[in-house]
Design an enzyme around this catalytic site. Structure first.
Site, mmCIF file in Angstrom:
data_model
loop_
_atom_site.group_PDB
_atom_site.id
_atom_site.type_symbol
_atom_site.label_atom_id
_atom_site.label_comp_id
_atom_site.label_asym_id
_atom_site.label_seq_id
_atom_site.Cartn_x
_atom_site.Cartn_y
_atom_site.Cartn_z
ATOM 1 N N THR A 83 0.858 -1.175 0.000
ATOM 2 C CA THR A 83 0.000 0.000 0.000
ATOM 3 C C THR A 83 0.895 1.225 0.000
ATOM 4 O OG1 THR A 83 -1.505 1.344 1.379
ATOM 5 C CG2 THR A 83 -0.172 -0.280 2.512
ATOM 6 N N CYS A 197 -1.403 5.166 -5.495
ATOM 7 C CA CYS A 197 -2.317 4.316 -4.733
ATOM 8 C C CYS A 197 -2.298 2.979 -5.448
ATOM 9 C CB CYS A 197 -3.726 4.897 -4.707
ATOM 10 S SG CYS A 197 -4.937 3.771 -3.979
#
Length: 238
Positions: A83, A197
């Site tokens: 992430t 992202c």
């Protein structure tokens, strides 16, 4: 081959490409029936998202540090955090084990340097775009200037990521909105776009952009693959 510990599930939609890239990479490099040696700790993203919303970064960091310690105990030789946003608490994770940790910004920055890009636009969650950790890492370690879109665009990106991409929804309307955001950043003089992202690569591909896209998910997984198959400790693992 080294065993890679993965902290995933943020969201699981983007952890799937990590798993695929790593296994495809091992297959392509070693051939035959070879596949990647991986240990995955997949969190309940609702718990992490709740800590993000309440700005409890210490609590979120402890949760992921515990995951890292568990991976070390399970036999991992190194760790990646699947992430972008939660690299905000990377130092807590690094402190939890003596294992090497591959920071997601490092392989991204190396790809930007290879492409000769010194001014880049960043798309991601509101936390990634507004907190200093990403922009400062690029500036301090790589002398790369990083710009983010305006407030309305940041809010739209945050909504698209959490309300759509993290829940498996791919919308052409949202794709068109992201394309306009890229155009906004291009008008600010950036030379490339970081898909900062891990879900954004599910929505945008190079043909959707007037600027080159740098998919952090793929770049991170590729760097981790190189480390897994190398006898030496690469420069970017720390």
């Amino acid at each position: 081959m080294k065993t890679l510990g993965m902290i995933g599930g943020m969201s699981w939609e983007s952890t799937l490409p990590y798993y695929r890239y790593l296994n495809e990479g091992v297959r392509d490099r070693l051939g035959g029936l070879h596949s990647a040696k991986l240990i995955l700790h997949s969190v309940d993203f609702a718990e992490v998202a709740s800590l993000q919303q309440s700005e409890d970064w210490q609590g979120a960091g402890q949760l992921l540090a515990n995951a890292a310690a568990g991976l070390a105990n399970a036999g991992a030789d190194g760790i990646i955090l699947c992430t972008n946003t939660m690299h905000l608490v990377a130092e807590q994770i690094i402190a939890a084990t003596p294992l090497p940790f591959l920071h997601i910004v490092d392989p991204t920055a190396k790809a930007l340097q290879t492409a000769g890009i010194q001014k880049v636009g960043l798309l991601g969650t509101r936390f990634t775009m507004e907190k200093p950790f990403y922009v400062e890492h690029l500036a301090q370690h790589y002398q790369i200037e990083c710009l983010v879109p305006d407030t309305a665009a940041r809010e739209d990106l945050h909504r698209i990521i959490f309300q759509e991409l993290c829940q498996g929804m791919i919308s052409d309307t949202s794709r068109q909105r992201c394309k306009r955001i890229v155009q906004q950043l291009a008008a600010m003089g950036v030379e490339g776009i970081i898909l900062g992202c891990t879900e954004l690569g599910l929505l945008l591909e190079n043909e959707d952009s007037i600027l080159p896209l740098f998919d952090t998910t793929k770049l991170h997984a590729t760097a981790a693959l190189s480390w897994m198959l190398s006898e030496e400790k690469p420069h970017l693992i720390r």
